[in-house]
Design a protein around this motif. Sequence first.
Motif, PDB file in Angstrom:
ATOM      1  N   THR A  58      32.146  11.539 -16.093  1.00 20.81           N
ATOM      2  CA  THR A  58      31.357  10.514 -15.419  1.00 20.81           C
ATOM      3  C   THR A  58      31.991   9.146 -15.638  1.00 20.81           C
ATOM      4  N   LEU A  59      31.613   8.200 -14.776  1.00 21.56           N
ATOM      5  CA  LEU A  59      32.131   6.842 -14.917  1.00 21.56           C
ATOM      6  C   LEU A  59      31.716   6.243 -16.260  1.00 21.56           C
ATOM      7  N   ALA A  60      30.479   6.528 -16.677  1.00 23.90           N
ATOM      8  CA  ALA A  60      30.009   6.009 -17.969  1.00 23.90           C
ATOM      9  C   ALA A  60      30.836   6.573 -19.119  1.00 23.90           C
ATOM     10  N   GLN A  61      31.189   7.869 -19.030  1.00 20.49           N
ATOM     11  CA  GLN A  61      32.010   8.483 -20.071  1.00 20.49           C
ATOM     12  C   GLN A  61      33.409   7.868 -20.095  1.00 20.49           C
ATOM     13  N   ARG A  62      33.953   7.632 -18.911  1.00 19.82           N
ATOM     14  CA  ARG A  62      35.304   7.074 -18.858  1.00 19.82           C
ATOM     15  C   ARG A  62      35.310   5.647 -19.408  1.00 19.82           C
ATOM     16  N   GLN A  79      48.663  -6.017 -30.464  1.00 18.78           N
ATOM     17  CA  GLN A  79      49.492  -6.757 -29.517  1.00 18.78           C
ATOM     18  C   GLN A  79      49.798  -5.948 -28.264  1.00 18.78           C
ATOM     19  N   ILE A  80      49.578  -4.639 -28.290  1.00 18.02           N
ATOM     20  CA  ILE A  80      49.796  -3.789 -27.114  1.00 18.02           C
ATOM     21  C   ILE A  80      48.493  -3.602 -26.338  1.00 18.02           C
ATOM     22  N   TYR A  81      47.396  -3.327 -27.038  1.00 13.66           N
ATOM     23  CA  TYR A  81      46.122  -3.023 -26.387  1.00 13.66           C
ATOM     24  C   TYR A  81      45.337  -4.317 -26.183  1.00 13.66           C
ATOM     25  N   LEU A  82      45.144  -4.713 -24.926  1.00 11.49           N
ATOM     26  CA  LEU A  82      44.615  -6.040 -24.608  1.00 11.49           C
ATOM     27  C   LEU A  82      43.134  -6.045 -24.268  1.00 11.49           C
ATOM     28  N   GLU A  83      42.714  -5.206 -23.324  1.00 10.31           N
ATOM     29  CA  GLU A  83      41.318  -5.258 -22.884  1.00 10.31           C
ATOM     30  C   GLU A  83      41.010  -4.053 -22.000  1.00 10.31           C
ATOM     31  N   VAL A  84      39.719  -3.850 -21.754  1.00 11.79           N
ATOM     32  CA  VAL A  84      39.255  -2.899 -20.746  1.00 11.79           C
ATOM     33  C   VAL A  84      38.850  -3.701 -19.518  1.00 11.79           C
ATOM     34  N   VAL A  85      39.389  -3.343 -18.360  1.00 13.33           N
ATOM     35  CA  VAL A  85      39.084  -4.082 -17.137  1.00 13.33           C
ATOM     36  C   VAL A  85      38.367  -3.168 -16.152  1.00 13.33           C
ATOM     37  N   GLY A  86      37.414  -3.747 -15.430  1.00 12.08           N
ATOM     38  CA  GLY A  86      36.748  -3.018 -14.374  1.00 12.08           C
ATOM     39  C   GLY A  86      37.517  -3.130 -13.072  1.00 12.08           C
ATOM     40  N   ILE A  87      37.446  -2.089 -12.267  1.00 10.72           N
ATOM     41  CA  ILE A  87      38.055  -2.089 -10.933  1.00 10.72           C
ATOM     42  C   ILE A  87      36.906  -2.034  -9.923  1.00 10.72           C
ATOM     43  N   THR A  88      36.831  -3.044  -9.091  1.00  6.71           N
ATOM     44  CA  THR A  88      35.734  -3.140  -8.129  1.00  6.71           C
ATOM     45  C   THR A  88      36.237  -2.885  -6.713  1.00  6.71           C
ATOM     46  N   GLY A  89      35.361  -3.077  -5.735  1.00  5.49           N
ATOM     47  CA  GLY A  89      35.726  -2.830  -4.340  1.00  5.49           C
ATOM     48  C   GLY A  89      35.517  -1.371  -3.988  1.00  5.49           C
ATOM     49  N   GLY A  97      39.525  -6.284 -11.903  1.00  6.04           N
ATOM     50  CA  GLY A  97      38.809  -7.400 -12.498  1.00  6.04           C
ATOM     51  C   GLY A  97      38.017  -8.226 -11.505  1.00  6.04           C
ATOM     52  N   GLY A  98      37.738  -7.681 -10.330  1.00  5.41           N
ATOM     53  CA  GLY A  98      37.029  -8.432  -9.297  1.00  5.41           C
ATOM     54  C   GLY A  98      35.528  -8.457  -9.522  1.00  5.41           C
ATOM     55  N   PRO A  99      34.807  -9.216  -8.706  1.00  2.00           N
ATOM     56  CA  PRO A  99      33.343  -9.299  -8.830  1.00  2.00           C
ATOM     57  C   PRO A  99      32.686  -8.026  -8.303  1.00  2.00           C
ATOM     58  N   GLY A 100      31.446  -7.838  -8.699  1.00  2.00           N
ATOM     59  CA  GLY A 100      30.705  -6.697  -8.200  1.00  2.00           C
ATOM     60  C   GLY A 100      30.696  -5.532  -9.185  1.00  2.00           C
ATOM     61  N   THR A 101      30.137  -4.425  -8.712  1.00  2.00           N
ATOM     62  CA  THR A 101      29.993  -3.236  -9.557  1.00  2.00           C
ATOM     63  C   THR A 101      31.324  -2.488  -9.664  1.00  2.00           C
ATOM     64  N   ALA A 102      31.679  -2.093 -10.866  1.00  2.00           N
ATOM     65  CA  ALA A 102      32.938  -1.381 -11.084  1.00  2.00           C
ATOM     66  C   ALA A 102      32.851   0.048 -10.555  1.00  2.00           C
ATOM     67  N   ILE A 103      33.909   0.457  -9.880  1.00  2.00           N
ATOM     68  CA  ILE A 103      33.998   1.844  -9.440  1.00  2.00           C
ATOM     69  C   ILE A 103      34.878   2.659 -10.381  1.00  2.00           C
ATOM     70  N   GLU A 104      35.614   1.963 -11.250  1.00  2.00           N
ATOM     71  CA  GLU A 104      36.475   2.639 -12.233  1.00  2.00           C
ATOM     72  C   GLU A 104      36.821   1.630 -13.315  1.00  2.00           C
ATOM     73  N   PHE A 105      37.352   2.130 -14.434  1.00  2.00           N
ATOM     74  CA  PHE A 105      37.772   1.276 -15.538  1.00  2.00           C
ATOM     75  C   PHE A 105      39.182   1.648 -15.968  1.00  2.00           C
ATOM     76  N   ALA A 106      39.885   0.666 -16.510  1.00  2.00           N
ATOM     77  CA  ALA A 106      41.250   0.890 -16.985  1.00  2.00           C
ATOM     78  C   ALA A 106      41.448   0.157 -18.307  1.00  2.00           C
ATOM     79  N   VAL A 107      42.292   0.730 -19.148  1.00  2.00           N
ATOM     80  CA  VAL A 107      42.743   0.041 -20.358  1.00  2.00           C
ATOM     81  C   VAL A 107      43.997  -0.741 -19.982  1.00  2.00           C
ATOM     82  N   ARG A 108      43.948  -2.042 -20.192  1.00  2.00           N
ATOM     83  CA  ARG A 108      45.092  -2.899 -19.873  1.00  2.00           C
ATOM     84  C   ARG A 108      45.923  -3.099 -21.139  1.00  2.00           C
TER      85      ARG A 108
END
Length: 497
Positions: A58-62, A79-89, A97-108
């Motif tokens: 599930t998206l919540a699990q990911r 220094q390698i692991y920076l943040e978790v970013v949402g993917i919207t649209g 990293g856009g506005p709105g509800t995330a459809i997926e997440f990524a480790v940046r």
Amino acid sequence: MRTPLPPLINALLDPARYPDPAQQVELIETHASWLLLAGDYVYKIKKPIVLPFLDYGTLAQRRACCEAELGLNRRFSAQIYLEVVGITGSPENPQIGGPGTAIEFAVRMRRFAEAGRLDHLCRNGRLHAREISELAATVAEFHQRAASAPLSTRFGEPEQVLLPALENFKELPELLPGGEEKERLTRLAAWTGTEFARLTPHFAARKAAGRVRECHGDLHLGNLVLIDGQVQIFDCIEFSEDLRWIDVSSEIAFTYIDLYDQGQAGLACWLVNEWLSCSGDYDAVQVLRFYAVYRALVRAKVAALQARQANADLGQAIAYLALAERLVTPPPARLIITHGVAGCGKSRASRRLMLGDQAAATLRLRSDVERKRLFGLAPTANSQSAPGSGIYARGASDLTYQRLHALASELLAAGWSVIVDAAFLERSRRNAFRALAERLGVAFFIVAPQATPAQLRARVTGRREKGHDASEATLAVLERQLAQVEPLSADELKNLL
């Protein structure tokens, strides 16, 4: 035929979709993730899959696993692991990293040169003892900081140690269907059962002593990278507590068998010795071979599964099987002591023996390191002791040799060859170790490098100028040793290696 990429991943192959400049996007696909390499950064997206050992369904699990991956890996690679970013649209028109509800997440993550990964360095013949020493120190320091498993948890309990080992023998016979392979697995299963029964008190004691910790869990060479001359750990297991909360000995066993498998038995031997020297966890040796065999068979299972998926031969899996067999049948143990004054080349000679050990079954005990440990000092700390006083007084030296004797006895009894790197200027000290070898029924040898007085003085002076060595020998110490050394007897000369 390759499975078509999902619309989201296809869309993210466009460099224009990224917030930072990227001329092109490279995709690396694993069984559980997509990694998008864009400019100076990497975006890791977890596949929406559920496996017996992993749940990204599930998206919540990911999202939770992305956040766990970030936090866990920042323990050693902030220094390698920076943040978790949402993917919207939408999947066809995503925005990182856009506005709105995330459809997926990524480790940046910050991108590094793939050529610096230790598996690549190893294959290209560019991995040396220096990098292995750096790795051992890095891992030992990480283990020291890592949380210990509470006694109330299941982690590290003997039955939890046995369960995954037995799973190998349930699954491998189906993956390696040949009659010869099944016979080999039967022998390895019998060895595993016998060793587990013998080592059960050790497993329990190690958990009680805090040796079961929140480790990396997947410490093979591909998850280690050299950046600016420093070894960095990355990509730990975030999806399974059982695979992460393990004995530190099981952790180092993975890197050990990876080096061994890649034809670098000497470096595997060096890794274990440097890690032991840094950590002082010599009890780990009791269970190290058990964990190494377990790790080798896990790799055999993975290789067999990959071969089946790719319709390839089973050569790699069978090679891991052979590695496990070599581990359970090490060469006969032997006890080697060194003899000589400061600067004669004892440590250099013992280093050559370890790096030349094609069975990766030799351990070294250094008097300079263990003496400091006995008195609560770091190996390279200066004790400020005058010759023959402080930690070098007669009583302190007696304690040091007693410690070396006790450790050598334990390691030899566990089936490992041992080098005791110490001066052994007195015949009585040498005789005590000869008697130990006779009592345990192992071969006994003496290594006695030679050097001229001028060479001795130059080496001692040079070592003092460089610093960063466990030895505190000065020219005054050297002169004292030259006056006190008892040469090898005719009988001892027969044991020269």
